[in-house]
Structures are given as C-alpha cells and as structure tokens.
Design a protein around this motif. Structure first.
Motif, PDB file in Angstrom:
ATOM      1  N   GLY A 247      60.362  29.301  44.638  1.00 15.10           N
ATOM      2  CA  GLY A 247      59.385  28.465  43.955  1.00 15.10           C
ATOM      3  C   GLY A 247      57.972  28.964  44.168  1.00 15.10           C
ATOM      4  O   GLY A 247      57.699  29.771  45.061  1.00 15.10           O
ATOM      5  N   VAL A 248      57.080  28.495  43.311  1.00 14.62           N
ATOM      6  CA  VAL A 248      55.638  28.647  43.509  1.00 14.62           C
ATOM      7  C   VAL A 248      55.131  27.288  43.956  1.00 14.62           C
ATOM      8  O   VAL A 248      55.381  26.275  43.287  1.00 14.62           O
ATOM      9  CB  VAL A 248      54.927  29.095  42.218  1.00 14.62           C
ATOM     10  N   ILE A 249      54.463  27.253  45.100  1.00 17.31           N
ATOM     11  CA  ILE A 249      54.113  25.983  45.739  1.00 17.31           C
ATOM     12  C   ILE A 249      52.663  26.029  46.200  1.00 17.31           C
ATOM     13  O   ILE A 249      52.315  26.811  47.097  1.00 17.31           O
ATOM     14  CB  ILE A 249      55.029  25.706  46.955  1.00 17.31           C
ATOM     15  N   TYR A 250      51.813  25.198  45.595  1.00 17.64           N
ATOM     16  CA  TYR A 250      50.475  24.980  46.151  1.00 17.64           C
ATOM     17  C   TYR A 250      50.598  23.933  47.251  1.00 17.64           C
ATOM     18  O   TYR A 250      51.246  22.887  47.070  1.00 17.64           O
ATOM     19  CB  TYR A 250      49.525  24.472  45.075  1.00 17.64           C
ATOM     20  N   MET A 344      44.443  18.591  43.750  1.00 21.80           N
ATOM     21  CA  MET A 344      45.437  18.126  44.727  1.00 21.80           C
ATOM     22  C   MET A 344      44.764  17.424  45.897  1.00 21.80           C
ATOM     23  O   MET A 344      43.692  17.847  46.335  1.00 21.80           O
ATOM     24  CB  MET A 344      46.208  19.322  45.295  1.00 21.80           C
ATOM     25  N   PRO A 345      45.394  16.392  46.429  1.00 22.08           N
ATOM     26  CA  PRO A 345      44.886  15.786  47.672  1.00 22.08           C
ATOM     27  C   PRO A 345      45.059  16.760  48.842  1.00 22.08           C
ATOM     28  O   PRO A 345      46.185  17.042  49.266  1.00 22.08           O
ATOM     29  CB  PRO A 345      45.763  14.543  47.855  1.00 22.08           C
ATOM     30  N   VAL A 346      43.959  17.323  49.302  1.00 21.23           N
ATOM     31  CA  VAL A 346      43.955  18.311  50.392  1.00 21.23           C
ATOM     32  C   VAL A 346      42.899  17.896  51.408  1.00 21.23           C
ATOM     33  O   VAL A 346      41.771  17.591  51.010  1.00 21.23           O
ATOM     34  CB  VAL A 346      43.651  19.724  49.850  1.00 21.23           C
ATOM     35  N   PRO A 347      43.209  17.869  52.716  1.00 18.79           N
ATOM     36  CA  PRO A 347      44.518  18.168  53.292  1.00 18.79           C
ATOM     37  C   PRO A 347      45.465  16.982  53.190  1.00 18.79           C
ATOM     38  O   PRO A 347      45.066  15.832  53.325  1.00 18.79           O
ATOM     39  CB  PRO A 347      44.179  18.452  54.765  1.00 18.79           C
ATOM     40  N   SER A 348      46.734  17.284  52.949  1.00 19.71           N
ATOM     41  CA  SER A 348      47.808  16.298  52.984  1.00 19.71           C
ATOM     42  C   SER A 348      49.110  17.075  52.961  1.00 19.71           C
ATOM     43  O   SER A 348      49.122  18.302  52.862  1.00 19.71           O
ATOM     44  CB  SER A 348      47.734  15.332  51.782  1.00 19.71           C
ATOM     45  N   GLY A 349      50.234  16.367  53.017  1.00 19.45           N
ATOM     46  CA  GLY A 349      51.538  17.015  52.912  1.00 19.45           C
ATOM     47  C   GLY A 349      51.958  17.278  51.476  1.00 19.45           C
ATOM     48  O   GLY A 349      53.036  17.812  51.223  1.00 19.45           O
ATOM     49  N   THR A 350      51.100  16.903  50.520  1.00 19.55           N
ATOM     50  CA  THR A 350      51.418  17.030  49.098  1.00 19.55           C
ATOM     51  C   THR A 350      51.688  18.483  48.708  1.00 19.55           C
ATOM     52  O   THR A 350      51.027  19.401  49.195  1.00 19.55           O
ATOM     53  CB  THR A 350      50.254  16.456  48.277  1.00 19.55           C
ATOM     54  N   GLN A 351      52.677  18.662  47.816  1.00 21.57           N
ATOM     55  CA  GLN A 351      53.013  19.985  47.309  1.00 21.57           C
ATOM     56  C   GLN A 351      53.071  19.948  45.776  1.00 21.57           C
ATOM     57  O   GLN A 351      53.547  18.981  45.199  1.00 21.57           O
ATOM     58  CB  GLN A 351      54.365  20.448  47.874  1.00 21.57           C
ATOM     59  N   HIS A 352      52.598  21.010  45.177  1.00 20.42           N
ATOM     60  CA  HIS A 352      52.565  21.182  43.717  1.00 20.42           C
ATOM     61  C   HIS A 352      53.524  22.331  43.419  1.00 20.42           C
ATOM     62  O   HIS A 352      53.222  23.486  43.713  1.00 20.42           O
ATOM     63  CB  HIS A 352      51.133  21.519  43.320  1.00 20.42           C
ATOM     64  N   PRO A 376      64.876  25.879  31.767  1.00 21.77           N
ATOM     65  CA  PRO A 376      64.738  27.040  32.656  1.00 21.77           C
ATOM     66  C   PRO A 376      63.774  26.842  33.824  1.00 21.77           C
ATOM     67  O   PRO A 376      63.851  27.559  34.814  1.00 21.77           O
ATOM     68  CB  PRO A 376      64.239  28.145  31.719  1.00 21.77           C
ATOM     69  N   TRP A 377      62.848  25.870  33.693  1.00 20.77           N
ATOM     70  CA  TRP A 377      61.839  25.672  34.741  1.00 20.77           C
ATOM     71  C   TRP A 377      61.622  24.181  34.982  1.00 20.77           C
ATOM     72  O   TRP A 377      61.836  23.353  34.094  1.00 20.77           O
ATOM     73  CB  TRP A 377      60.510  26.324  34.359  1.00 20.77           C
ATOM     74  N   VAL A 378      61.165  23.870  36.196  1.00 22.69           N
ATOM     75  CA  VAL A 378      60.907  22.492  36.617  1.00 22.69           C
ATOM     76  C   VAL A 378      59.556  22.430  37.307  1.00 22.69           C
ATOM     77  O   VAL A 378      59.273  23.256  38.189  1.00 22.69           O
ATOM     78  CB  VAL A 378      61.958  22.011  37.649  1.00 22.69           C
ATOM     79  N   VAL A 379      58.739  21.460  36.937  1.00 20.38           N
ATOM     80  CA  VAL A 379      57.519  21.159  37.697  1.00 20.38           C
ATOM     81  C   VAL A 379      57.778  19.868  38.474  1.00 20.38           C
ATOM     82  O   VAL A 379      58.215  18.860  37.909  1.00 20.38           O
ATOM     83  CB  VAL A 379      56.301  21.022  36.770  1.00 20.38           C
ATOM     84  N   HIS A 380      57.519  19.934  39.780  1.00 21.40           N
ATOM     85  CA  HIS A 380      57.862  18.835  40.690  1.00 21.40           C
ATOM     86  C   HIS A 380      56.636  18.479  41.546  1.00 21.40           C
ATOM     87  O   HIS A 380      56.454  19.042  42.627  1.00 21.40           O
ATOM     88  CB  HIS A 380      59.034  19.278  41.570  1.00 21.40           C
TER      89      HIS A 380
END
Length: 460
Positions: A247-250, A344-352, A376-380
C-alpha cells in the motif's frame, strides 16, 4: 435484573450453567468486559456471557431467547462500529474459544470463533502455511472472514472468504448447524460476506496455502514526493506478479529506531511492498521505489506472523474509518489523494491508505455477495486519535477523503472497513442483486432479527 424476577432467576441459572464469567451492570469486571478496541463505543449490555465451548453458546442463546434479549457476538472486538456490543443485549463473548487446529496434509485449519489473527498466524507459521488474514494481529478471525476478508495475501490467495470450507453455527433458535458447500448451502453462500447476521460462528474452517517465504520493502518519503511514489507503486503493482501487494500510506512518522529523530511526529508518505516470496524477489520488485529519494529503507525477509503485527494499533484510541472501491488509479486520483494528505490530522494515528486489489481477488468466485471484487484499487481513510475534542475534525477528514475520490468509485464497498453508514452502504457492501436472497436466508435462520448488531440484513 431484580434477583426474584423472571430475569433475575434466569440470570442466576445462567451463572450456574456456565463455567465462565457472567457479568451484569454493577458487577465487578462488567466495565472491563464491555470495553472494545474503539474507544468511541460506550454501550451497556444487559448481560455479558464469557463462553468456553459450543454447548455454552447454545445455553447463552436460549437464555437470551427466554428473556427476549437481542444478541451481540464478541470475537476480537475490533469492529470500528462496535458490533461486539449492544445496549440492553446479551453479549456472547467468544474470546475463550480461541483454539486453532492445523491439518497440514489437508492444507486446512479449524479456528475457534473467538480466535484472533495472531492465534491463527502463529499456529500456521511452523508449517510454512498461511491464508489471507487481516492486516492487524488483534482482529478477530470470525468477523473478518465472514465479512469478506482482505489482507496482504489476498492478491495471491484470494479474499479470506474465498478460502472458506465450513462454518459451525449456533442459530437464533439455539440449534447447531454446520454450513458447507454440501450442507446448508444457502447459509454457506450467505456467510460469504453476510457476516454475523445468521448466527454465532463457533468455529470456521479455512483452506491453507504454502508460504515458505515472506518479505517486505518499507520506504518512507517526504510528502512532496508522494505523487511520484504513488504513480510508481501503481505501475509496479499493475505490472507485477500476484504475489506482491502492500500500500501507499500517508502517516505520522512514529517514534521508532528506524525513523530519523527530526522526522518523528511529521507527515511522511510510506510505500510498503509485501511479497509472498524471498527477500531478493521483493528487492528486485522495489527497484523503482528505491530509486526515488527516501528517508527510510527497510528491505527484509520476515515471518508472516510478524508482518501481521507490524501495523497493529493500540486499543483505547478513538476510531472512525471508511473506504471507497475504485475503477482505477489515474492521474486525477493521484492528485486528489496526495492533496488530501495535507489536511490529515497530524500528529495522530490516522492513516491515509491506498491498497491494491486484482490478482486472485478479481479471478475469485463470482457467485458470492462480494460486489467489490472487481475494483482494482481501494482508498481507505483510517482515522485514529486520542482526544475527544478532535472527533469532529477527524471524522470530517475521513468524509472529505470519500468525497474526493467518489468520481472514481465503483459504488461497492467492503463492510468491515465501515462503521454505521446506513442501509444504502450495507446494500453497496452486499450487492443490491443479493439482498432478496440474503433476506430469505436471514428469515430461515434468524426470523426475529435477534442478531442485529451488525451490518444488518432484514428478514425477507
């Protein structure tokens, strides 16, 4: 429950009949027993019964029916919607039923209804066998599998539910049935995505696959490189073997030894490649990502059960998640996905997160209520934070991500990624064309909708 009332007498009987703990409001241990993964969930069940075997489950169900109580089922307690609990309900807590029996010659595994991914993966590891599991070791196997089941191995081995061989179920009437392709075939069909709507899964049998090697490439980049990372990852997956996923994860850079101290607490873009093969294979696959300027580089072989623990989130945080399943990942999507990371809420445990599908997911059986299979792809967007004062900001960010990517949405969705988003989203997760048939199965096995703390299917 008053001690001399019908309910009080029944509760006393339940306590006598069950070897495990039975908690009611006011009892020591009640509050601990009603605590689940998502700290936003604060529900007060009437009774929590900690069962130890299938006979206990039958006893608990019959107790609930005698008092006309709805039933919630706790496996891992990891559902973002808090489906393990219900106000005024009986909670059947399966956590003591976590035995895992591996049958190496048959390449099958029987899993107790209260087992987590860690129980499953650790039992299979010595045999160099595995099946598709969730991306967190604390996830309950039962809810994960019966909801569909996506993880690092799904492109290679299919969705978890594609590996389903049988389910032992206690129905709303307290009857024990075993659902397979031959026995109770309509129930077996409905359990491929229909979750806990039809009864309590006391054990599940899954197909296993050879997995002698597992490896990863984990690279972290400054966020300005995000669009190039996402394009490179997309092209790599679309042209790579089915054994590769990731995955690609911010995310907010964690305080780990491998993260340079000045970056801790800052927004980074991460590319994770997982590979069902040896380290040299993932290193070769990762070459285009390694060529981009990066701050962190880890390329290594890793036992699959250890990989499964790598992104575990601590319990007790506030959680709000969602997902959109996409027709593709074209340039316009890259731009809006990476752009939204800035808010994105930063800092936090949130992931994009952007996950790939394809491979064995797309080529899997088409007859089950799994309508997101062909995306073929999912945004979570995966919101995790600590302070209740951030609730609105974090929830809104998740909703903004969904709105951004909706032009590319197939409309289908994986329900385990969702909280309570209403009946239209439940229909999107099961397929409109499957709802009438699912409703008929519900009517057969749970006509009174006793099992309603789920992505609910109404009896037809």
């Amino acid at each position: 429950m008053a001690p001399h009332s019908k309910a009080g007498t029944a509760l006393a009987g339940l306590r006598e009949d069950l070897p495990g703990a039975v908690h009611a409001p006011g009892d020591p241990g009640y509050d601990e027993a009603r605590t689940v993964f998502n700290a936003m969930i604060d529900r007060r069940p009437a009774v929590i019964a900690q069962v130890e075997d299938e006979a206990d489950v039958v006893t608990a169900v019959r107790f609930a029916r005698e008092l006309d109580l709805p039933i919630a089922v706790r496996g891992g307690g990891h559902s973002v919607a808090g489906m393990a609990l219900g106000d005024g309900a009986l909670v059947v807590d399966l956590r003591r039923m976590h035995d895992v029996t591996v049958h190496p010659a048959a390449k099958a595994v029987r899993i107790g209804g209260g087992a987590t991914m860690s129980h499953l993966d650790r039992a299979c590891q010595p045999h160099a066998l595995a099946t598709t599991g969730g991306r967190a070791s604390t996830t309950g196997v039962g809810g994960f599998v019966l909801g569909g089941g996506t993880g690092w191995l799904d492109r290679a081995f299919g969705l978890a539910v594609d590996n389903l061989l049988g389910v032992d179920v206690v129905t709303a009437g307290g009857e024990r049935v075993t659902a397979t392709a031959e026995d109770h075939p309509e129930l077996f069909w409905a359990l491929h995505g229909g979750g806990g709507n039809f009864g309590i899964a006391t054990s599940i049998t899954l197909r296993l696959h050879d997995l002698p090697h597992m490896s990863i490439a984990l690279l972290m980049y400054l966020p300005e490189h995000g669009p190039a990372v996402m394009r490179t990852f997309r092209d790599l997956i679309e042209n790579g073997p089915h054994e590769v996923s990731g995955g690609v994860i911010y995310l907010t850079a964690p305080p780990e030894d491998f993260v340079p101290p000045p970056l801790v607490g800052q927004l980074l873009c991460t590319a994770l490649l997982t590979y069902a093969g040896p380290e040299e294979g993932v290193r070769k696959l990762a070459a285009p990502l390694l060529a981009l300027p990066h701050e962190v580089e880890i390329v290594t072989g890793i036992p699959y059960a250890d990989l499964q623990c790598m992104i575990d989130d601590p319990p007790g945080m506030r959680n709000y998640w969602s997902a959109e399943y996409l027709t593709g990942a074209p340039e316009g999507l890259v731009d809006v996905f990476c752009g939204r990371a800035a808010t994105m809420p930063v800092p936090s445990g949130t992931q994009h997160i952007l996950f790939p599908q394809g491979g064995a997911i797309a080529s899997g059986p088409a007859e089950f209520p799994v309508p997101y299979r062909d995306a073929p792809w999912v945004v979570h967007p995966f919101g995790i934070w600590e302070d209740p004062a951030d609730d609105e900001r974090c929830r809104q960010w998740v909703k903004d991500v969904r709105a951004d990517v909706r032009p590319w949405s197939t409309g289908a969705v994986y329900l385990n990624f969702l909280g309570d988003e209403g009946p239209q989203r439940v229909a999107a997760g099961l397929g409109e064309e499957n709802l009438a048939r699912l409703g008929r199965v519900k009517r057969t096995y749970d006509p009174d909708n006793v099992f309603r703390f789920n992505h609910n299917i109404r009896p037809a």
